[in-house]
Design an enzyme around this catalytic site. Structure first.
Site, PDB file in Angstrom:
ATOM      1  CB  ALA A  33      -0.911  -0.016   1.224  1.00  0.00           C
ATOM      2  CG  ASN A  34      -0.011   4.751  -1.683  1.00  0.00           C
ATOM      3  OD1 ASN A  34      -0.746   5.590  -1.170  1.00  0.00           O
ATOM      4  ND2 ASN A  34      -0.322   4.142  -2.825  1.00  0.00           N
ATOM      5  NE  ARG A  35       4.848   6.660   5.075  1.00  0.00           N
ATOM      6  CZ  ARG A  35       4.929   5.868   6.147  1.00  0.00           C
ATOM      7  NH1 ARG A  35       3.888   5.746   6.955  1.00  0.00           N
ATOM      8  NH2 ARG A  35       6.033   5.221   6.416  1.00  0.00           N
ATOM      9  CB  ALA A  99      -1.489   7.699  -3.877  1.00  0.00           C
TER      10      ALA A  99
END
Ligand code: CTP
Ligand code: CA
Length: 226
Positions: A33-35, A99
């Site tokens: 995942a990402n932030r 994102a």
């Protein structure tokens, strides 16, 4: 016509918004995942709705809830996001705030990966995900009249974002500096520069809601008379 008079400058306009991170599975219980919290995309969808737009909100697994009064399409992976976006076209404008994970795990496992007792870690292989923004910007038959991308950068923000706009073929890029010390990623404020063919405009740090309202106004202005 009645609805258009009643409902603001984007009444009758269909606007596609992507938001949130994507999750790329490693196996059935793990993912990459990402932030991204989805906060900026969510605020944008709400602001566009408030100007009367019909908003199609394609969102990855965000940590903030989707706005009310928009059509929510929930996805997990970049490939699912692309499929949902293509299915949602045509639109008058598209704003790609998601994102999107750049890579997915090419050798994702169908069942849970187990330690093999040797102490060795499994090797993950990666494959590049499709570029949703570029696909929409270069769509042969259903390119929205206005395509807006975001560029989250940690170095040489303007130079990278300017190059990105040209590479992806979108009309505007909303650039921001996401170095950890800015607090922008996952925070409630944002400082952006809008880059278009006409030049660039930097806005001071402000709440993501305010960035969203200003961007929505600008989008309404661009579509006005288009
Ligand atoms: N984007 C997209 N699909 C991807 C990657 C990015 O639609 N597979 C969109 C994002 O939603 C954003 C814009 O492209 O609007 C820029 O994303 P960014 O990650 O900054 O650009 P990349 O081309 O992935 O470049 P980088 O290597 O800097 O991450
Ligand atoms: Ca990227």
């Amino acid at each position: 016509i009645e609805a258009a008079l009643a409902a603001g400058p984007l009444a009758g306009r269909r606007v596609l918004v992507t938001s949130g991170p994507t999750h790329e599975p490693i196996d059935p219980v793990r993912y990459i995942a990402n932030r991204s919290s989805g906060a900026q995309g969510t605020a944008l969808a709400a602001a566009l709705r408030d100007l009367g737009a019909q908003v199609i909100f394609v969102t990855g697994p965000a940590s903030v809830p989707p706005p009310s009064g928009v059509q929510v399409i929930k996805v997990e992976t970049a490939r699912q996001m692309l499929e949902a976006v293509e299915a949602a076209l045509p639109a008058d404008a598209a704003v790609m705030a998601a994102a999107v994970a750049d890579w997915r795990v090419a050798n994702a496992a169908g069942s849970k990966m187990k330690k093999d007792g040797t102490g060795r870690a499994p090797g993950l292989e990666f494959a590049e995900n499709p570029d949703i923004l570029a696909t929409v910007s270069r769509h042969p038959s259903a390119r929205p009249g206005l395509v807006v991308g975001f560029a989250a950068e940690t170095d040489e923000v303007i130079a990278h974002a300017t190059a990105k706009r040209l590479r992806k073929g979108c009309d505007w890029i909303v650039a921001n500096d996401v170095r950890p010390d800015t607090g922008i990623m996952g925070g409630s404020s944002n400082a952006v520069t809008i880059i278009s063919a006409d030049g660039q405009e930097s806005w001071p740090m402000m709440g993501k809601d305010e960035v969203a309202r200003r961007l929505a106004d600008r989008i309404a202005g661009a579509l006005d008379g288009a």
